[in-house]
Design an enzyme around this catalytic site. Structure first.
Site, PDB file in Angstrom:
ATOM      1  N   GLU A   1      48.422  35.037  38.028  1.00 51.53           N
ATOM      2  CA  GLU A   1      47.920  35.304  36.688  1.00 51.53           C
ATOM      3  C   GLU A   1      46.412  35.143  36.745  1.00 51.53           C
ATOM      4  O   GLU A   1      45.901  34.290  37.452  1.00 51.53           O
ATOM      5  CB  GLU A   1      48.454  34.302  35.645  1.00 51.53           C
ATOM      6  CG  GLU A   1      49.932  34.343  35.428  1.00 51.53           C
ATOM      7  CD  GLU A   1      50.652  33.265  36.232  1.00 51.53           C
ATOM      8  OE1 GLU A   1      49.997  32.343  36.743  1.00 51.53           O
ATOM      9  OE2 GLU A   1      51.873  33.360  36.361  1.00 51.53           O
TER      10      GLU A   1
ATOM     11  N   TYR B   1      41.327  41.521  43.207  1.00 49.30           N
ATOM     12  CA  TYR B   1      42.770  41.640  43.419  1.00 49.30           C
ATOM     13  C   TYR B   1      43.185  43.101  43.567  1.00 49.30           C
ATOM     14  O   TYR B   1      43.981  43.439  44.445  1.00 49.30           O
ATOM     15  CB  TYR B   1      43.538  40.960  42.286  1.00 49.30           C
ATOM     16  CG  TYR B   1      43.287  39.473  42.196  1.00 49.30           C
ATOM     17  CD1 TYR B   1      43.249  38.670  43.332  1.00 49.30           C
ATOM     18  CD2 TYR B   1      43.066  38.862  40.973  1.00 49.30           C
ATOM     19  CE1 TYR B   1      43.000  37.306  43.253  1.00 49.30           C
ATOM     20  CE2 TYR B   1      42.821  37.493  40.881  1.00 49.30           C
ATOM     21  CZ  TYR B   1      42.796  36.725  42.030  1.00 49.30           C
ATOM     22  OH  TYR B   1      42.552  35.382  41.947  1.00 49.30           O
TER      23      TYR B   1
END
Length: 167
Positions: free
Chosen positions: A106, A118
């Site tokens: 998260e 990411y």
């Protein structure tokens, strides 16, 4: 030129990691929380990035039932922009890929640099959690990466030592 080394964290690293947390986040993890994963949680793997022997960042993940959950990745503000976060993430992906099929995380919706890292590292956005962060009610972006992909060039998860030019 400086030497960047990424290795498994030791209990003696905790004070430096707690300082990096305090310097980086509004709601940092405590030294006790970091200690738990470094020394007492057999499901946790904590990696330290150090330059010339001094910790400059770390990452924390849990490996459970064939899945990895990346809980934290942080680089000292003085060392950001030197690809240390990317190298830490690659190390964690390599470590997780030994025993896991997927890695999850998260990230704060407002953390655009982390989301970009990411995505660049093969993660995909799979959802969100409304009001996830207790300190300000911010949403979390849920991301994952399939670790069974053949084009994985994230490394093998072993200790890493490379020369880098620090900006």
């Amino acid at each position: 030129m400086a030497v960047l080394r990424i290795r498994q964290a030791r209990l003696s690293d905790v004070p430096a990691l707690a300082r990096i947390e305090r310097d980086s986040f509004v709601s940092p993890w405590s030294a006790e929380e970091i200690t738990r994963d470094v020394a007492f949680n057999e499901k946790a793997y904590v990696a330290v990035a150090e330059i010339n022997g001094e910790p400059v960042g770390y990452a924390d993940m849990w490996l459970i039932a064939g899945e990895a959950q990346l809980y934290n990745i942080v680089v000292d503000p003085a060392y950001r922009g030197n690809e240390i976060g990317f190298r830490l993430l690659s190390h964690m992906i390599g470590t997780a890929s030994r025993t896991c099929k997927v890695i999850n995380l998260e990230v704060r919706h407002s953390n655009v640099p982390a989301i970009s890292l990411y995505l660049k590292s093969g993660f995909r956005q799979v959802g969100e959690r409304k009001g996830y962060y207790r300190d300000n009610g911010e949403d979390a972006v849920l991301m994952d990466r399939d670790l069974s992909e053949e084009d994985d060039n994230s490394g093998d998860g072993n200790d890493l030592e490379v020369d880098i030019e620090v900006k």
